[in-house]
Write an enzyme that holds these catalytic residues in place. Structure first.
Site, short mmCIF file in Angstrom:
data_model
loop_
_atom_site.label_atom_id
_atom_site.label_comp_id
_atom_site.label_asym_id
_atom_site.label_seq_id
_atom_site.Cartn_x
_atom_site.Cartn_y
_atom_site.Cartn_z
N LYS A 191 95.77 39.09 -84.82
CA LYS A 191 95.18 38.63 -86.08
C LYS A 191 94.25 39.72 -86.60
CE LYS A 191 95.24 33.75 -84.70
NZ LYS A 191 96.11 33.19 -85.74
N ARG A 206 103.27 26.52 -80.20
CA ARG A 206 104.52 25.77 -80.01
C ARG A 206 105.19 26.13 -78.68
NH1 ARG A 206 106.83 28.07 -85.51
NH2 ARG A 206 104.60 27.90 -85.88
#
Length: 491
Positions: free
Chosen positions: A272, A347
Site C-alpha cells: 500500500k 479473502r
C-alpha cells in the site's frame, strides 16, 4: 456506570441531571411533564422558550435550576417526529442525554423517554445501550491521560421499573461491542495474532467456552495453504482461533460466525503506497473483533443455539519469505488460487476459515470482513454490504440489523461476474476486474462453502471506523456488527 430500571415518578426523582424527551409536535407540556414543570416553577417551559427549542432529533438544551429543588440541572432532548420514533431513535436520544450530562458533570442522571411500540423491555434495552456506548472512553495508550471530568456514575431509566432483565441484556451486548472497539482501536504492535489468541483464551476461561487454537503446523496438516500464504512473511506466528458456545441440551440451531483477522495489512509485495491509508490498517481485523465481541455477549446470554466463532488470524507483511504476485496457493478444500494481488489477502484467510466451518455440520455460516474498498465506494462509510444466495438468511440478517440500528444493504451476487476471476493456470485468481470488486470478492468466498445450507458474507469495510463522533459511536472504532450478530443468534 450503573444503569437502573426505576419506577420513581418523574416529579419525585432527585439527582444531578434529569433528561426528558420532547417530540417536534409535542412541545406543549402535558401529563407528567406538566406536573414536573409546575413543580419546577415553570423552568421547563421557560427553557423551551429561551432556547427556542424545537424538538429536532437529538438536539439538546439545558439549564441549571435554582436552589430548593431536588434536581441540579434539567436537560431537554429532541426526539423528532413522533411517527418516526423507533429503537434507533431511542439509542440516539439516550446518547445525546448521556453526552450532555457528562459534559455538565452530572454524576447521577435520570432519563425519561417515551415507550417505543408499547414495548417497555425493548425501550429499556435501547436506552441502556445508547447511553453506555456513547459514554465509552478509551485512554489505554496515553501516558498521562487527561484528568477525567466527573463521570456519570448512575443512570435511572424512569418509568421502566421491572425491566432489569432488559438492562442486563443491554449490558451484556454492550460489553461485546466495547471489546470489539478495543481490539480495532489498538495498534498493530498491541493486537497481534498472538494477543488475539490470548484474548480468545481468556474469554473461554472466563465464560466456559470451548476453545481450539491451531498453530502453524496444525494448519499445514489441514492444508490451509491460502491462509498460510498470507502469514508466511510475518515474524509473528499465525493463529487459527475456534471458540464454541454450546447450550445445555439439544441446540435449536448450529451456526458459525467467521471473522477476517488480519491484524495489520501492509499489502504484501503489492504494498500500500502513500495516500492508501496504510496507517489505518490496524483495523483490518474488524471482522474478527466483531466475532470475538459477539462471542463475549453470547457466552453471557446463553441462547439455545450452538455457535462457533472462527478466525484465521495473521499479519500480511513483507520479507524475503513473502508470497509473490503470481504465486499459486492451494486452499484446504483443494482449490488452487493464482495470487494476482497480494493486497487481496483477506479473502485468502477467509477461504480456509470457511472450509473449516463448512465441515462442522452447521445450519448457517455468516462471515464478516473489512474486505473491499469497492464496497465503501458503493455504499459509503455507514452501510455494510450483505451478500448471500439465501433469501431466508438475508431476511434474518436484515431483521437483526434493523433491530440493532446497524445498516446493511443486500447486494447482488451476479454469477457471470465470476468469469473475471478465472485463471489460465489455476482454478481462480484472487481478484477480478476493478468494476464490481465487492461482488467478485463475495463470489470468490462462495467457492469455499459447499455443504452448509445457508451462507452470507458481510463486507463491513466502511462502518467499523468513523472519523467523527456519530450518535452513540465516539470517533474511532465502532464495534460494528456485534449487535446484529447477537440479534441474529438470539432470533
Amino acid at each position: 456506570m450503573e444503569i437502573r430500571a426505576s419506577n420513581t415518578p418523574l416529579s419525585d426523582w432527585s439527582g444531578d441531571g434529569l433528561a426528558v424527551g420532547l417530540f417536534e409536535d409535542g412541545l406543549d407540556l402535558t401529563g407528567d411533564l406538566a406536573a414536573l414543570d409546575q413543580k419546577l416553577a415553570g423552568a421547563l417551559k421557560e427553557l423551551i422558550e429561551d432556547e427556542e427549542f424545537k424538538g429536532k432529533p437529538n438536539s439538546t438544551a439545558f439549564t441549571r435550576l435554582s436552589g430548593g429543588t431536588s434536581i441540579r440541572k434539567i436537560i431537554l432532548v429532541g426526539l423528532g417526529k413522533a411517527d418516526a420514533w423507533n429503537t434507533e431513535s431511542l439509542r440516539r436520544a439516550a446518547a445525546s442525554a448521556g453526552k450532555l450530562a457528562y459534559k455538565q458533570k452530572c454524576k447521577s442522571l435520570g432519563i425519561s423517554l417515551p415507550i417505543c411500540h408499547d414495548d417497555a423491555a425493548q425501550t429499556a434495552q435501547a436506552i441502556a445501550e445508547g447511553v453506555q456506548l456513547a459514554l465509552y472512553q478509551d485512554n489505554r495508550f496515553k501516558s498521562e491521560p487527561e484528568e477525567k471530568e466527573t463521570q456519570v456514575e448512575t443512570v435511572d431509566l424512569l418509568g421502566l421499573g421491572g425491566q432489569e432483565a432488559a438492562v442486563t441484556l443491554a449490558n451484556q451486548i454492550a460489553s461485546g461491542v466495547m471489546l470489539a472497539r478495543q481490539l480495532v482501536a489498538a495498534p498493530a504492535n498491541e493486537v497481534t495474532p498472538v494477543t488475539m489468541a490470548e484474548v480468545a483464551q481468556a474469554m473461554a476461561d472466563e465464560h466456559g467456552l470451548e476453545i481450539e487454537i491451531l498453530e502453524k503446523e496444525e494448519c499445514e496438516k489441514l492444508g490451509m495453504g491460502a491462509f498460510l500464504g498470507v502469514a508466511q512473511a510475518s515474524d509473528l506466528p499465525p493463529k487459527f482461533i475456534h471458540l464454541t458456545y454450546k447450550p445445555q441440551g439439544t441446540p435449536r440451531r448450529k451456526l458459525a460466525i467467521v471473522g477476517k483477522g488480519v491484524t495489520f495489512d501492509s499489502g504484501g509485495l503489492n504494498i500500500k503506497g502513500a495516500g492508501s491509508g496504510i496507517e489505518t490498517m490496524k483495523m483490518d481485523m474488524g471482522g474478527a473483533a466483531a466475532t470475538l465481541g459477539a462471542a463475549k455477549a453470547i457466552a453471557q446470554l446463553k441462547p439455545d443455539t450452538e455457535v462457533h466463532f472462527i478466525s484465521a488470524v495473521a499479519e500480511n507483511m513483507i520479507s524475503g519469505h513473502a508470497m509473490h504476485p503470481g504465486d499459486i496457493l492451494k486452499a484446504s478444500n483443494g482449490k488452487t488460487i493464482e495470487v494476482n494481488n497480494t493486497d487481496a489477502e483477506g479473502r485468502l484467510t477467509l477461504a480456509d476459515a470457511l472450509v473449516f466451518a463448512d465441515k462442522l455440520g452447521l445450519d448457517a455460516i455468516v462471515d464478516l470482513a473489512t474486505l473491499t474498498g469497492a464496497c465503501i465506494v458503493a455504499l459509503g462509510n455507514e452501510i455494510a454490504g450483505l451478500f448471500t444466495p439465501s433469501d431466508e438468511l438475508a431476511s434474518e440478517l436484515q431483521k437483526a440489523s434493523e433491530s440493532a440500528g446497524e445498516k446493511f444493504w443486500r447486494m447482488p451476487m451476479e454469477e457471470k461476474y465470476f468469469e473475471g476471476l478465472k485463471s489460465g493456470i489455476a482454478d481462480m485468481k484472487n481478484t477480478g476486474p476493478r468494476a464490481g470488486g465487492s461482488i467478485t470478492a463475495s463470489l470468490f468466498l462462495k467457492q469455499f462453502v459447499k455443504d452448509t445450507p445457508a451462507w452470507a458474507h458481510l463486507d463491513v469495510a466502511g462502518p467499523v471506523w468513523t472519523d467523527k463522533e456519530n450518535g452513540y459511536n465516539p470517533s474511532g472504532a465502532t464495534g460494528f456488527g456485534v449487535r446484529t450478530l447477537v440479534n441474529w443468534v438470539l432470533s
